[in-house]
Design a protein around this motif. Sequence first.
Motif, PDB file in Angstrom:
ATOM      1  N   ILE A  83      45.375 -61.766  37.565  1.00  0.00           N
ATOM      2  CA  ILE A  83      44.636 -61.730  36.305  1.00  0.00           C
ATOM      3  C   ILE A  83      44.034 -63.100  36.030  1.00  0.00           C
ATOM      4  CG2 ILE A  83      44.735 -61.200  33.841  1.00  0.00           C
ATOM      5  CD1 ILE A  83      47.223 -59.558  34.354  1.00  0.00           C
ATOM      6  N   SER A  84      42.722 -63.141  35.826  1.00  0.00           N
ATOM      7  CA  SER A  84      42.043 -64.376  35.446  1.00  0.00           C
ATOM      8  C   SER A  84      40.591 -64.071  35.151  1.00  0.00           C
ATOM      9  CB  SER A  84      42.129 -65.433  36.569  1.00  0.00           C
ATOM     10  OG  SER A  84      41.406 -65.007  37.703  1.00  0.00           O
ATOM     11  N   ASP A  85      39.967 -64.937  34.355  1.00  0.00           N
ATOM     12  CA  ASP A  85      38.518 -64.895  34.127  1.00  0.00           C
ATOM     13  C   ASP A  85      38.036 -63.533  33.641  1.00  0.00           C
ATOM     14  OD1 ASP A  85      38.174 -67.620  35.238  1.00  0.00           O
ATOM     15  OD2 ASP A  85      38.752 -66.654  37.104  1.00  0.00           O
ATOM     16  N   GLY A  86      38.839 -62.884  32.814  1.00  0.00           N
ATOM     17  CA  GLY A  86      38.422 -61.630  32.205  1.00  0.00           C
ATOM     18  C   GLY A  86      38.638 -60.398  33.048  1.00  0.00           C
ATOM     19  N   PHE A  87      39.272 -60.533  34.212  1.00  0.00           N
ATOM     20  CA  PHE A  87      39.486 -59.397  35.100  1.00  0.00           C
ATOM     21  C   PHE A  87      40.965 -59.225  35.429  1.00  0.00           C
ATOM     22  CE2 PHE A  87      35.204 -60.975  36.421  1.00  0.00           C
ATOM     23  CZ  PHE A  87      34.469 -59.894  35.966  1.00  0.00           C
ATOM     24  N   ILE A  88      41.394 -57.975  35.520  1.00  0.00           N
ATOM     25  CA  ILE A  88      42.687 -57.648  36.104  1.00  0.00           C
ATOM     26  C   ILE A  88      42.388 -57.044  37.478  1.00  0.00           C
ATOM     27  CG2 ILE A  88      44.791 -56.284  35.938  1.00  0.00           C
ATOM     28  CD1 ILE A  88      44.478 -56.275  32.926  1.00  0.00           C
ATOM     29  N   CYS A  89      42.669 -57.794  38.526  1.00  0.00           N
ATOM     30  CA  CYS A  89      42.469 -57.318  39.899  1.00  0.00           C
ATOM     31  C   CYS A  89      43.814 -56.801  40.397  1.00  0.00           C
ATOM     32  CB  CYS A  89      41.983 -58.457  40.800  1.00  0.00           C
ATOM     33  SG  CYS A  89      40.518 -59.318  40.178  1.00  0.00           S
ATOM     34  N   TYR A  90      43.835 -55.596  40.936  1.00  0.00           N
ATOM     35  CA  TYR A  90      45.120 -55.049  41.372  1.00  0.00           C
ATOM     36  C   TYR A  90      44.942 -54.096  42.547  1.00  0.00           C
ATOM     37  CZ  TYR A  90      43.941 -50.802  38.678  1.00  0.00           C
ATOM     38  OH  TYR A  90      43.345 -49.667  38.193  1.00  0.00           O
ATOM     39  N   ASN A  91      46.038 -53.860  43.230  1.00  0.00           N
ATOM     40  CA  ASN A  91      46.079 -52.889  44.328  1.00  0.00           C
ATOM     41  C   ASN A  91      47.534 -52.516  44.569  1.00  0.00           C
ATOM     42  OD1 ASN A  91      47.104 -55.147  45.644  1.00  0.00           O
ATOM     43  ND2 ASN A  91      45.828 -54.925  47.454  1.00  0.00           N
ATOM     44  N   PHE A  92      47.773 -51.815  45.656  1.00  0.00           N
ATOM     45  CA  PHE A  92      49.121 -51.408  46.034  1.00  0.00           C
ATOM     46  C   PHE A  92      49.355 -51.803  47.487  1.00  0.00           C
ATOM     47  CE2 PHE A  92      47.662 -48.825  42.595  1.00  0.00           C
ATOM     48  CZ  PHE A  92      48.746 -48.742  41.751  1.00  0.00           C
ATOM     49  N   THR A  93      50.587 -52.158  47.812  1.00  0.00           N
ATOM     50  CA  THR A  93      50.876 -52.677  49.152  1.00  0.00           C
ATOM     51  C   THR A  93      50.579 -51.668  50.244  1.00  0.00           C
ATOM     52  OG1 THR A  93      53.192 -52.008  48.844  1.00  0.00           O
ATOM     53  CG2 THR A  93      52.638 -54.301  48.369  1.00  0.00           C
ATOM     54  N   CYS A  94      50.490 -50.383  49.893  1.00  0.00           N
ATOM     55  CA  CYS A  94      50.298 -49.336  50.891  1.00  0.00           C
ATOM     56  C   CYS A  94      48.870 -48.807  50.956  1.00  0.00           C
ATOM     57  CB  CYS A  94      51.219 -48.160  50.579  1.00  0.00           C
ATOM     58  SG  CYS A  94      50.919 -47.485  48.919  1.00  0.00           S
ATOM     59  N   LEU A  95      47.970 -49.312  50.107  1.00  0.00           N
ATOM     60  CA  LEU A  95      46.659 -48.678  49.957  1.00  0.00           C
ATOM     61  C   LEU A  95      45.547 -49.691  50.144  1.00  0.00           C
ATOM     62  CD1 LEU A  95      45.127 -46.077  49.181  1.00  0.00           C
ATOM     63  CD2 LEU A  95      45.407 -46.719  46.774  1.00  0.00           C
ATOM     64  N   SER A  96      44.551 -49.365  50.975  1.00  0.00           N
ATOM     65  CA  SER A  96      43.455 -50.287  51.264  1.00  0.00           C
ATOM     66  C   SER A  96      42.477 -50.428  50.099  1.00  0.00           C
ATOM     67  CB  SER A  96      42.704 -49.843  52.526  1.00  0.00           C
ATOM     68  OG  SER A  96      42.204 -48.529  52.374  1.00  0.00           O
ATOM     69  N   ASP A  97      42.462 -49.472  49.168  1.00  0.00           N
ATOM     70  CA  ASP A  97      41.570 -49.568  48.010  1.00  0.00           C
ATOM     71  C   ASP A  97      41.925 -50.774  47.145  1.00  0.00           C
ATOM     72  OD1 ASP A  97      40.468 -47.236  48.887  1.00  0.00           O
ATOM     73  OD2 ASP A  97      41.099 -46.008  47.184  1.00  0.00           O
ATOM     74  N   ILE A  98      40.904 -51.353  46.493  1.00  0.00           N
ATOM     75  CA  ILE A  98      41.133 -52.414  45.509  1.00  0.00           C
ATOM     76  C   ILE A  98      40.540 -51.971  44.177  1.00  0.00           C
ATOM     77  CG2 ILE A  98      41.158 -54.211  47.278  1.00  0.00           C
ATOM     78  CD1 ILE A  98      38.420 -55.100  46.288  1.00  0.00           C
ATOM     79  N   PRO A 133      50.840 -51.257  57.818  1.00  0.00           N
ATOM     80  CA  PRO A 133      49.995 -52.271  57.178  1.00  0.00           C
ATOM     81  C   PRO A 133      50.513 -52.617  55.786  1.00  0.00           C
ATOM     82  CG  PRO A 133      48.644 -50.569  58.184  1.00  0.00           C
ATOM     83  CD  PRO A 133      50.063 -50.088  58.255  1.00  0.00           C
ATOM     84  N   ILE A 134      50.263 -53.858  55.365  1.00  0.00           N
ATOM     85  CA  ILE A 134      50.666 -54.340  54.045  1.00  0.00           C
ATOM     86  C   ILE A 134      49.457 -55.028  53.421  1.00  0.00           C
ATOM     87  CG2 ILE A 134      52.225 -55.842  52.744  1.00  0.00           C
ATOM     88  CD1 ILE A 134      54.193 -55.602  55.116  1.00  0.00           C
ATOM     89  N   PHE A 135      49.175 -54.714  52.169  1.00  0.00           N
ATOM     90  CA  PHE A 135      48.027 -55.286  51.471  1.00  0.00           C
ATOM     91  C   PHE A 135      48.510 -56.159  50.322  1.00  0.00           C
ATOM     92  CE2 PHE A 135      46.828 -51.237  53.311  1.00  0.00           C
ATOM     93  CZ  PHE A 135      45.665 -51.557  53.998  1.00  0.00           C
ATOM     94  N   TYR A 136      47.900 -57.356  50.206  1.00  0.00           N
ATOM     95  CA  TYR A 136      48.222 -58.276  49.126  1.00  0.00           C
ATOM     96  C   TYR A 136      47.150 -58.203  48.041  1.00  0.00           C
ATOM     97  CZ  TYR A 136      51.913 -60.237  52.042  1.00  0.00           C
ATOM     98  OH  TYR A 136      53.051 -60.406  52.794  1.00  0.00           O
ATOM     99  N   SER A 137      47.400 -58.920  46.936  1.00  0.00           N
ATOM    100  CA  SER A 137      46.548 -58.836  45.751  1.00  0.00           C
ATOM    101  C   SER A 137      45.089 -59.168  46.041  1.00  0.00           C
ATOM    102  CB  SER A 137      47.036 -59.819  44.687  1.00  0.00           C
ATOM    103  OG  SER A 137      48.383 -59.641  44.397  1.00  0.00           O
ATOM    104  N   ASN A 182      57.111 -49.507  50.501  1.00  0.00           N
ATOM    105  CA  ASN A 182      55.710 -49.927  50.599  1.00  0.00           C
ATOM    106  C   ASN A 182      54.863 -49.307  49.491  1.00  0.00           C
ATOM    107  OD1 ASN A 182      53.517 -51.235  51.621  1.00  0.00           O
ATOM    108  ND2 ASN A 182      53.416 -50.116  53.538  1.00  0.00           N
ATOM    109  N   ASN A 183      55.329 -49.385  48.234  1.00  0.00           N
ATOM    110  CA  ASN A 183      54.592 -48.768  47.142  1.00  0.00           C
ATOM    111  C   ASN A 183      54.422 -49.694  45.941  1.00  0.00           C
ATOM    112  OD1 ASN A 183      57.126 -48.864  46.029  1.00  0.00           O
ATOM    113  ND2 ASN A 183      57.330 -46.662  45.657  1.00  0.00           N
ATOM    114  N   HIS A 184      54.527 -51.002  46.173  1.00  0.00           N
ATOM    115  CA  HIS A 184      54.510 -51.955  45.066  1.00  0.00           C
ATOM    116  C   HIS A 184      53.089 -52.247  44.582  1.00  0.00           C
ATOM    117  CE1 HIS A 184      58.726 -52.594  45.759  1.00  0.00           C
ATOM    118  NE2 HIS A 184      58.502 -52.960  46.999  1.00  0.00           N
TER     119      HIS A 184
END
Length: 385
Positions: free
Chosen positions: A227-242, A287-291, A220-222
């Motif tokens: 990526i689109s419109d000038g932004f790289i949006c990212y997170n991790f499957t184990c973390l609620s932060d975006i 819990p699992i978080f998606y992009s 659970n660490n992926h």
Amino acid sequence: MNTMKKKYIFILLTALMFGCGNNLKTTTKYNTTMSLKLEVDSICIPLDSLSLPVYPSASFVYSNNEHTYLYAFNTKTWSIDVFNLNNRLIEKHIVLNREGANGVPYIKALQVLSPDSLVCFDDSGFFILNANGNIICKEVIRYTASDCVGNLELGEFTQPFYDIKKGIIYGNFITSKEPYPYPDGQELFAAYHVKTQKWKLLPVYLPSFMEKYWRNLGQNNHLNMWISDGFICYNFTCLSDIFVYDISKQSNTVAGGKSRMVKSDVSLYKGDDNNEKAKWQHWVDNPIFYSPIYDKYRKLYYRIQLGEFREHFYGEPTPYDKKIVLSVFNEKLEMISEFKLDNYKYNFIFFGVTEAGLVVGGNNPKDPSLDYEYLKLFRLKVSVL
């Protein structure tokens, strides 16, 4: 000031200092000034004998002024299948060659610049196909440095993005350095300049929580990215932060994304690192978080999260049996709303954002009404009440 009072103040300040230092997750800001509604529209397209009900390898949603299309790599027929989402029909099959000058390797990521310009990524680099499936451009890309080699990761939730106006490919950067996949001090993303064939590593690094705990999270660490419109949006499957990296401003923003509807805290994995079954169980139980996904039409960010298990389910427990929440953030990355989604409808393959909404894959393997004669998608449209 007496000695006891001084001692108390010292202890309090010390606690605050260390408390702030150990607070590795970002506090979530909730904004309740805006009311939103969610509309879910299903798209069912009858399949012919060549098409697939699920396309997990490489896919992309492309819109012009009239229609929206899904382009998807068919691993069985070695073709790119094109679906018209407006008319709900199969538009065509772009048959690909496996060998020769126009031989196409296994496509791991796909981006449609136009109907006559399909950017495809494989393990060695990228190539561009025309509308007939012929290769019009091909390039091997590899990052080399004195201490490692590297490339862009290709995965279901880490697909590179080609900014055709700048001639730059952005993506999740992986190298041969240890410990894999997050070597100490290594940048997470890179930009590849197509014309000069030069690499530029972007100043984005592991957040403090991941820096400290990623080796203790099993499977659970992926990293996920969009990526689109000038932004790289990212997170991790184990973390609620975006996290959002503004490419032009070269600035990184972090926001808390803790749900008020379902559990958001992931436990550390304490089992044997070689025990794949135990690591899978830890993945399923937490819990699992998606992009996080940016919607340029509504100036919103979306993030789907799987929380705890629902009350009743059948068969062996899987992530599909967990409670599902769609979180919505404004441009300040404040959480403004959350919506519970139905179980057994979605397979969480995200195809793209259109003016009509976020396009998400259907044909969930636990759907009792699953019909393999249809490609089933869903459009999630969020609007202001």
